[in-house]
Design a protein around this motif. Structure first.
Motif, PDB file in Angstrom:
ATOM      1  N   MET A  89       0.774  -1.317  -0.004  1.00 37.89           N
ATOM      2  CA  MET A  89      -0.063  -0.017  -0.052  1.00 37.89           C
ATOM      3  C   MET A  89       0.841   1.203  -0.151  1.00 37.89           C
ATOM      4  O   MET A  89       2.010   1.212   0.631  1.00 37.89           O
ATOM      5  CB  MET A  89      -0.873   0.009   1.143  1.00 37.89           C
ATOM      6  CG  MET A  89      -1.578   1.289   1.613  1.00 37.89           C
ATOM      7  SD  MET A  89      -2.795   1.095   2.763  1.00 37.89           S
ATOM      8  CE  MET A  89      -4.192   0.536   1.869  1.00 37.89           C
ATOM      9  N   SER A  90       0.545   2.336  -0.709  1.00 31.04           N
ATOM     10  CA  SER A  90       1.196   3.559  -0.796  1.00 31.04           C
ATOM     11  C   SER A  90       0.582   4.567  -0.027  1.00 31.04           C
ATOM     12  O   SER A  90      -0.721   4.529   0.089  1.00 31.04           O
ATOM     13  CB  SER A  90       1.371   3.679  -2.487  1.00 31.04           C
ATOM     14  OG  SER A  90       0.386   4.197  -2.917  1.00 31.04           O
ATOM     15  N   ASP A  96      -2.731   5.406  -1.874  1.00 26.46           N
ATOM     16  CA  ASP A  96      -3.858   4.516  -1.704  1.00 26.46           C
ATOM     17  C   ASP A  96      -4.692   4.983  -0.262  1.00 26.46           C
ATOM     18  O   ASP A  96      -5.683   4.475  -0.438  1.00 26.46           O
ATOM     19  CB  ASP A  96      -3.533   2.850  -1.596  1.00 26.46           C
ATOM     20  CG  ASP A  96      -2.618   2.724  -2.733  1.00 26.46           C
ATOM     21  OD1 ASP A  96      -3.429   3.094  -3.911  1.00 26.46           O
ATOM     22  OD2 ASP A  96      -1.809   1.979  -2.761  1.00 26.46           O
ATOM     23  N   ILE A 150       5.293   5.077   7.751  1.00 30.15           N
ATOM     24  CA  ILE A 150       6.077   4.659   6.462  1.00 30.15           C
ATOM     25  C   ILE A 150       6.908   3.548   6.543  1.00 30.15           C
ATOM     26  O   ILE A 150       7.669   3.383   7.657  1.00 30.15           O
ATOM     27  CB  ILE A 150       6.963   5.974   6.256  1.00 30.15           C
ATOM     28  CG1 ILE A 150       6.321   7.083   5.876  1.00 30.15           C
ATOM     29  CG2 ILE A 150       7.978   5.695   4.967  1.00 30.15           C
ATOM     30  CD1 ILE A 150       6.985   8.561   5.517  1.00 30.15           C
ATOM     31  N   ARG A 157       8.534   2.226   3.433  1.00 32.08           N
ATOM     32  CA  ARG A 157       9.631   1.958   2.382  1.00 32.08           C
ATOM     33  C   ARG A 157       9.338   3.150   1.658  1.00 32.08           C
ATOM     34  O   ARG A 157       8.454   3.586   1.634  1.00 32.08           O
ATOM     35  CB  ARG A 157       9.647   0.693   1.764  1.00 32.08           C
ATOM     36  CG  ARG A 157       8.217   0.707   1.009  1.00 32.08           C
ATOM     37  CD  ARG A 157       8.139  -0.606  -0.177  1.00 32.08           C
ATOM     38  NE  ARG A 157       6.888  -1.132  -0.380  1.00 32.08           N
ATOM     39  CZ  ARG A 157       6.079  -0.254  -1.204  1.00 32.08           C
ATOM     40  NH1 ARG A 157       6.608   0.589  -1.566  1.00 32.08           N
ATOM     41  NH2 ARG A 157       4.945  -0.641  -1.510  1.00 32.08           N
ATOM     42  N   GLU A 169      10.730   4.331  -2.141  1.00 26.40           N
ATOM     43  CA  GLU A 169      11.446   3.669  -3.419  1.00 26.40           C
ATOM     44  C   GLU A 169      11.907   5.080  -4.266  1.00 26.40           C
ATOM     45  O   GLU A 169      12.381   4.804  -5.376  1.00 26.40           O
ATOM     46  CB  GLU A 169      10.428   2.930  -3.997  1.00 26.40           C
ATOM     47  CG  GLU A 169      10.382   1.574  -3.172  1.00 26.40           C
ATOM     48  CD  GLU A 169       9.264   0.635  -3.863  1.00 26.40           C
ATOM     49  OE1 GLU A 169       8.908   1.030  -4.901  1.00 26.40           O
ATOM     50  OE2 GLU A 169       9.069  -0.608  -3.365  1.00 26.40           O
ATOM     51  N   LYS A 223       3.225   7.532  -4.753  1.00 28.02           N
ATOM     52  CA  LYS A 223       2.841   6.063  -5.196  1.00 28.02           C
ATOM     53  C   LYS A 223       4.112   5.253  -4.723  1.00 28.02           C
ATOM     54  O   LYS A 223       4.191   3.784  -4.621  1.00 28.02           O
ATOM     55  CB  LYS A 223       2.555   5.555  -6.430  1.00 28.02           C
ATOM     56  CG  LYS A 223       1.124   5.981  -6.877  1.00 28.02           C
ATOM     57  CD  LYS A 223       0.807   5.758  -8.274  1.00 28.02           C
ATOM     58  CE  LYS A 223      -0.635   5.936  -8.631  1.00 28.02           C
ATOM     59  NZ  LYS A 223      -1.014   5.458 -10.131  1.00 28.02           N
ATOM     60  N   GLY A 232       5.821   3.542   0.628  1.00 28.97           N
ATOM     61  CA  GLY A 232       5.079   2.612   1.062  1.00 28.97           C
ATOM     62  C   GLY A 232       4.664   2.650   2.363  1.00 28.97           C
ATOM     63  O   GLY A 232       5.497   3.252   3.316  1.00 28.97           O
ATOM     64  N   GLU A 244       2.069   1.458   6.134  1.00 25.49           N
ATOM     65  CA  GLU A 244       1.029   0.324   6.813  1.00 25.49           C
ATOM     66  C   GLU A 244       0.079   1.166   7.473  1.00 25.49           C
ATOM     67  O   GLU A 244       0.585   2.079   8.477  1.00 25.49           O
ATOM     68  CB  GLU A 244       1.901  -0.361   7.609  1.00 25.49           C
ATOM     69  CG  GLU A 244       2.609  -1.393   7.001  1.00 25.49           C
ATOM     70  CD  GLU A 244       3.324  -2.251   8.321  1.00 25.49           C
ATOM     71  OE1 GLU A 244       3.478  -1.963   9.292  1.00 25.49           O
ATOM     72  OE2 GLU A 244       4.089  -3.427   7.854  1.00 25.49           O
TER      73      GLU A 244
END
Length: 75
Positions: free
Chosen positions: A1-2, A5, A14, A16, A18, A67, A70, A72
């Motif tokens: 999930m980003s 989203d 947070i 990750r 990228e 996007k 990442g 949770e």
């Protein structure tokens, strides 16, 4: 999930990032790093950008960058 989203008002941790290059350096300098909690404050018209809050910092990021962050969801 980003981050992209999430819905406006939702908070997440947070896990990750990228993003590379100058975008990564900008986020890090603003304190947006792995382990921090972010809140989606608002979306721009047509959802092309996201306003996020992290601590005392509020920053607008483009959809492509959002996007790549990442997250949770927090309970």
């Amino acid at each position: 999930m980003s981050v992209y989203d999430l819905k406006a008002g939702e908070r997440a941790k947070i896990v990750r990032i990228e993003v590379s290059g100058s975008g990564a350096a900008r986020l890090q300098s603003l304190g947006i790093t792995v382990g921090k909690k972010v809140t989606v404050l608002a979306f721009s018209l047509f959802k092309t950008g996201v306003l996020i809050g992290c601590g005392a910092v509020r920053v607008g990021v483009r959809r492509e960058i959002a996007k790549l962050i990442g997250v949770e969801k927090c309970a």
